[in-house]
Enzyme design. Structure first.
Site, PDB file in Angstrom:
ATOM      1  CD1 TRP A   1      -2.137  -2.293   1.516  1.00  0.00           C
ATOM      2  CD2 TRP A   1      -3.034  -1.074  -0.132  1.00  0.00           C
ATOM      3  NE1 TRP A   1      -3.165  -3.015   0.944  1.00  0.00           N
ATOM      4  CE2 TRP A   1      -3.730  -2.297  -0.056  1.00  0.00           C
ATOM      5  CE3 TRP A   1      -3.421  -0.152  -1.108  1.00  0.00           C
ATOM      6  CZ2 TRP A   1      -4.785  -2.614  -0.923  1.00  0.00           C
ATOM      7  CZ3 TRP A   1      -4.470  -0.464  -1.960  1.00  0.00           C
ATOM      8  CH2 TRP A   1      -5.135  -1.684  -1.863  1.00  0.00           C
TER       9      TRP A   1
ATOM     10  CG  ASP B   1      -3.077   3.975   4.122  1.00  0.00           C
ATOM     11  OD1 ASP B   1      -4.106   3.849   4.807  1.00  0.00           O
ATOM     12  OD2 ASP B   1      -2.850   3.297   3.104  1.00  0.00           O
TER      13      ASP B   1
ATOM     14  CE  LYS C   1      -8.309  -2.149   4.446  1.00  0.00           C
ATOM     15  NZ  LYS C   1      -8.507  -3.381   3.674  1.00  0.00           N
TER      16      LYS C   1
HETATM   17  N1  PMP Z   1      -4.300   1.329   2.325  1.00  0.00           N
HETATM   18  C1  PMP Z   1      -4.325   0.183   3.017  1.00  0.00           C
HETATM   19  C2  PMP Z   1      -3.331  -0.022   4.121  1.00  0.00           C
HETATM   20  C3  PMP Z   1      -5.264  -0.795   2.696  1.00  0.00           C
HETATM   21  O1  PMP Z   1      -5.281  -1.958   3.367  1.00  0.00           O
HETATM   22  C4  PMP Z   1      -6.184  -0.563   1.649  1.00  0.00           C
HETATM   23  C5  PMP Z   1      -7.271  -1.561   1.276  1.00  0.00           C
HETATM   24  N2  PMP Z   1      -6.971  -2.877   1.340  1.00  0.00           N
HETATM   25  C6  PMP Z   1      -6.100   0.636   0.946  1.00  0.00           C
HETATM   26  C7  PMP Z   1      -5.162   1.563   1.321  1.00  0.00           C
HETATM   27  C8  PMP Z   1      -7.033   0.936  -0.181  1.00  0.00           C
HETATM   28  O2  PMP Z   1      -8.246   1.268   0.349  1.00  0.00           O
HETATM   29  P1  PMP Z   1      -9.531   1.595  -0.523  1.00  0.00           P
HETATM   30  O3  PMP Z   1      -9.951   0.311  -1.147  1.00  0.00           O
HETATM   31  O4  PMP Z   1     -10.487   2.131   0.496  1.00  0.00           O
HETATM   32  O5  PMP Z   1      -9.147   2.615  -1.528  1.00  0.00           O
END
Ligand code: PMP
Length: 368
Positions: free
Chosen positions: A108, A178, A202
């Site tokens: 990520w 994040d 989550k």
């Molecule tokens: N950052 C992290 C740490 C994640 O786990 C995720 C989703 N798995 C995201 C960003 C992306 O999130 P979204 O699908 O809400 O854009």
């Protein structure tokens, strides 16, 4: 077919993930008629009194849980955490003449970096790639730029299962995080952050909303001419209500945060429970004599996503299939890294984790 509680599995999904049962039950009770509103939360104006109270409650709960001072805004935004990757770079990097520092501890962080690169100069100040993202850096390993526009990190890498124990120290450089997969899982000192954001799906609610907590001095840096929905300043001025917000998702956040406050007893207790759950699984891995091999180094282990491997991909496939047949759902690791991943966010019960641990021991005995 009637849906019964017995049909609910232990859900180890990485996200969208399980929600606390009391939250789902309360949402069910209030589903047709939200008390006093004469209609469902989905059927009332986002400018109605009833929704204003829900919105205020969601903000007040987050503020109370994280002890957020008055000089921070709490925003509910759309586009998930992924749009935040772009939005923060558009607002705080583009046109500044500075570069932004990125700490990369997994998948990520890389995605956040790739979006920022579209807006301006970036520097990777630490990258865990060479050792396959098994750990977070120590403070003295960071090659920080004292003049950076900001420094971004991912507090918990959902795919690899590595988590910062404390945030990096970036001095006067605004720290941006994040926190999608460990938001409200433990207390943090929010005053160390200029921006902390999280997709809801989550730990705190359904998909469709991201929470952003922004220190208000940052608003002065937002340049004119942003697309309205990607303008932190405008969204702050409008209290997230520039257009129709994801009302139902915000409502569920208000319930989930109520649950953390009233049923769990706050973030210190939430953390203790999360640590207890994680320990059950890590102890099982460590006690397996190498049959299960944890991915993350001990000092970087996530209390939210526990990742491990077995001796072969065939065994991993059998493990996932057999677990599924035993009511232990969605344990397959992310397609990019393979192996097993148990996501044990706030809503996962100790009982669910113990059931998984028992299953792991039985599986080893049978196949080891
Ligand atoms: N950052 C992290 C740490 C994640 O786990 C995720 C989703 N798995 C995201 C960003 C992306 O999130 P979204 O699908 O809400 O854009």
């Amino acid at each position: 077919m009637a849906q019964t509680l017995e049909q609910r599995v232990y859900n180890f999904s990485a996200g969208p993930a399980g929600l606390p049962l009391p939250v789902l039950e309360r949402a069910r009770e209030e589903f047709l008629v939200y008390p006093g509103a004469g209609a469902s939360v989905m059927e009332i104006s986002h400018r109605s009194k009833a929704f204003a109270a829900i919105h205020e409650k969601a903000k007040a709960n987050i503020k109370a849980l994280l002890n957020i001072p008055d000089n921070y805004k709490i925003l509910f935004l759309q586009g998930g955490a992924t749009l935040q990757f772009s939005m923060l770079a558009q607002n705080f990097l583009k046109g500044t003449g500075k570069s932004a520092d990125y700490i990369i501890t997994g998948s990520w962080g890389n995605k956040a970096l790739n979006e920022a690169k579209k807006e301006g100069e970036t520097r990777v100040v630490w990258n865990g790639k060479d050792d396959n993202y098994v750990r977070v850096p120590k403070q003295d390993e960071l090659d920080l730029d004292a003049n950076a526009a900001y420094c971004h990190f991912t507090s918990n890498e959902t795919i690899q299962g590595v988590e910062f124990q404390t945030e990096p120290d970036t001095g006067n450089v605004p720290l941006m995080c994040d926190s999608s997969s460990d938001f409200l899982a433990r207390p943090i000192d929010i005053t160390k952050y200029a921006l902390l954001y999280a997709g809801a799906q989550k730990n705190i609610g359904p998909a469709g909303v991201a929470v952003a907590i922004l220190r208000d001095d940052m608003l002065e840096r937002v340049p004119e001419g942003q697309p309205s929905l990607m303008d932190y300043k405008l969204m702050s001025e409008k209290d997230s209500l520039y257009n129709t917000p994801p009302c139902f998702a915000i409502y569920i956040i208000s319930l989930t945060t109520d649950w953390i406050i009233n049923d769990i007893g706050g973030l210190a207790k939430m953390e203790a429970l999360n640590r207890e759950k994680a320990k059950v699984l890590y102890d099982t891995i460590d006690g397996s004599g190498g049959y299960y091999r944890g991915h993350a180094q001990a000092d970087s282990r996530s209390i939210m996503n526990v990742t491990w491997r077995l001796g072969s991909e065939d065994l991993e496939k059998a493990f996932v299939a057999e677990a599924e047949a035993n009511g232990l759902a969605t344990l397959k690791g992310h397609r990019s890294v393979g192996g097993i991943r148990a996501s044990i966010y706030n809503a996962m019960t100790l009982e669910g984790v113990q059931a998984l641990s028992e299953f792991m021991k039985a599986f080893q005995q049978k196949n080891g």
